[in-house]
Write an enzyme that holds these catalytic residues in place. Structure first.
Site, PDB file in Angstrom:
ATOM      1  N   GLY A  39       0.657   9.930   7.164  1.00  0.00           N
ATOM      2  CA  GLY A  39       1.858  10.601   6.680  1.00  0.00           C
ATOM      3  C   GLY A  39       2.355  10.035   5.367  1.00  0.00           C
ATOM      4  O   GLY A  39       1.618   9.370   4.641  1.00  0.00           O
ATOM      5  N   LEU A  41       3.062  11.807   2.728  1.00  0.00           N
ATOM      6  CA  LEU A  41       1.998  12.430   1.937  1.00  0.00           C
ATOM      7  C   LEU A  41       2.353  12.550   0.460  1.00  0.00           C
ATOM      8  O   LEU A  41       3.501  12.819   0.108  1.00  0.00           O
ATOM      9  CB  LEU A  41       1.705  13.823   2.511  1.00  0.00           C
ATOM     10  N   HIS A  45      -3.165  12.825  -0.969  1.00  0.00           N
ATOM     11  CA  HIS A  45      -3.487  13.469   0.314  1.00  0.00           C
ATOM     12  C   HIS A  45      -3.758  14.962   0.116  1.00  0.00           C
ATOM     13  O   HIS A  45      -4.639  15.536   0.756  1.00  0.00           O
ATOM     14  CB  HIS A  45      -2.317  13.311   1.297  1.00  0.00           C
ATOM     15  N   LYS A 159     -10.157   5.692  -2.681  1.00  0.00           N
ATOM     16  CA  LYS A 159      -9.331   4.522  -2.983  1.00  0.00           C
ATOM     17  C   LYS A 159      -9.539   3.444  -1.914  1.00  0.00           C
ATOM     18  O   LYS A 159      -9.650   2.267  -2.220  1.00  0.00           O
ATOM     19  CB  LYS A 159      -7.847   4.883  -3.062  1.00  0.00           C
ATOM     20  N   GLN A 163     -12.863   1.119   3.738  1.00  0.00           N
ATOM     21  CA  GLN A 163     -12.636   1.962   4.917  1.00  0.00           C
ATOM     22  C   GLN A 163     -13.662   3.099   4.961  1.00  0.00           C
ATOM     23  O   GLN A 163     -14.286   3.360   5.993  1.00  0.00           O
ATOM     24  CB  GLN A 163     -11.215   2.520   4.850  1.00  0.00           C
TER      25      GLN A 163
HETATM   26  O1  PAF Z   1      -6.357   5.833   5.291  1.00  0.00           O
HETATM   27  C1  PAF Z   1      -5.464   5.968   6.155  1.00  0.00           C
HETATM   28  O2  PAF Z   1      -4.406   6.561   5.923  1.00  0.00           O
HETATM   29  C2  PAF Z   1      -5.669   5.382   7.540  1.00  0.00           C
HETATM   30  O3  PAF Z   1      -6.339   4.173   7.485  1.00  0.00           O
HETATM   31  C3  PAF Z   1      -6.370   6.347   8.513  1.00  0.00           C
HETATM   32  C4  PAF Z   1      -7.784   6.684   8.057  1.00  0.00           C
HETATM   33  C5  PAF Z   1      -5.561   7.629   8.633  1.00  0.00           C
HETATM   34  C6  PAF Z   1      -6.485   5.716   9.902  1.00  0.00           C
HETATM   35  O4  PAF Z   1      -5.228   5.409  10.430  1.00  0.00           O
END
Ligand code: PAF
Length: 290
Positions: A39, A41, A45, A159, A163
């Site tokens: 969220g 956003l 996003h 970014k 991850q």
């Molecule tokens: O990148 C993010 O906003 C978070 O790490 C994710 C992938 C939504 C997991 O909570």
């Protein structure tokens, strides 16, 4: 007479209701692209959502502030929760479904003693070294969301490159039938990567913040020009950030495919950094093909 078509994003807070909608889509032969978020956003996003819309017939976004990926001293309690304005932005972007589960929906047995996905090497380097437990928390929630949503494609920002790398590996290692797309970082005009955490910057810090991207770009230019003394480049990047007023956690040149330390002459590199500026922890990266 003109007709006005109102399009509004459909909100789901239970797994069952989302699954029913998902089953209907499948029965109708429609594909689904998924954008998981926490969220608050911003245009970054929305770029993910736009990409998702190009990849599938329908788009689902999730908003879930995942307690498992925050350390005890991090900003979980204060993380900005802005559901009303997020909904308006998703509506305007034409998103079909919004999934907003609460913590018990995602972790019905509580948040301890969970089944975990562990990547010992990747989760202990770079951001993982500074934020113990962060990436196992991310993988825990993303794996659960993937099982709940069952998307054909899932979209993440570049970014958060570490991850993205770990999610790609999880999907490949555990044979999730999901394509993972990365989307280029959206920046302010002065180069600062958009992030929910930029709002923690004071006006004076906001002036300094673009130095992060400038330093990455300068290092990338040296790599492109043939520099191969990676440790020297890393030390000089750290120095420049400290001089500008940052408290850098790392400034590192890695193999862009797996984030391992690159052998001299590796053709696809990435320069990544994380640095604190006042109360904000900022991250950014630049990919370099040499
Ligand atoms: O990148 C993010 O906003 C978070 O790490 C994710 C992938 C939504 C997991 O909570």
């Amino acid at each position: 007479m003109s007709t006005v078509t109102e399009r509004s994003v459909q909100l789901f807070d239970s797994i069952e209701s989302l699954r029913t909608a998902r089953a209907k889509l499948r029965a109708a032969g429609k594909s689904l692209a998924f954008v998981p978020t926490m969220g608050n956003l911003h245009a970054g996003h929305i770029a993910l959502v736009k990409h998702a819309a190009e990849r599938a017939s329908c788009v689902v976004v999730s908003i879930f502030v995942n307690p498992l990926q925050f350390g005890p001293l991090e900003d979980f309690a204060n993380y900005p929760r802005t559901l009303e304005s997020d909904c308006a932005k998703l509506d305007a972007a034409g998103v079909d479904y919004l999934f907003v589960p609460d913590v018990p929906a995602i972790y019905p047995a509580g948040t301890t003693r969970l089944t975990e996905i562990s990547m010992p090497e990747l989760e202990s380097i770079l951001c993982g070294a500074e934020r113990p437990g962060h990436f196992s928390g991310v993988l825990a929630v993303v794996a659960r969301l993937f099982h709940i949503v069952e998307p054909d494609v899932a979209v993440f920002g570049e970014k958060d490159y570490q991850q993205l790398t770990m999610i790609r590996k999880m999907v490949s290692d555990l044979a999730f039938p999901i394509e993972i797309d990365g989307v280029e970082t959206v920046r302010e005009e002065d180069g600062l990567a958009l992030s929910s955490r930029n709002q923690y910057l004071t006006p004076a810090e906001r002036q300094i913040a673009p130095t992060l991207h400038k330093t990455l770009k300068a290092t990338a230019a040296k790599l492109r020009a043939g520099a191969v003394d990676y440790p020297a480049l890393e030390r000089s990047g750290l120095r420049e950030l400290m001089t500008a007023g940052f408290r850098p956690g790392y400034f590192s040149i890695r193999n862009a495919d797996d984030l391992s330390r690159p052998a001299k002459g590796t053709s696809k590199l990435i320069v990544l950094t994380a640095a604190r500026l006042g109360n904000a922890r900022l991250i950014d990266n630049v990919v370099v093909s040499t």
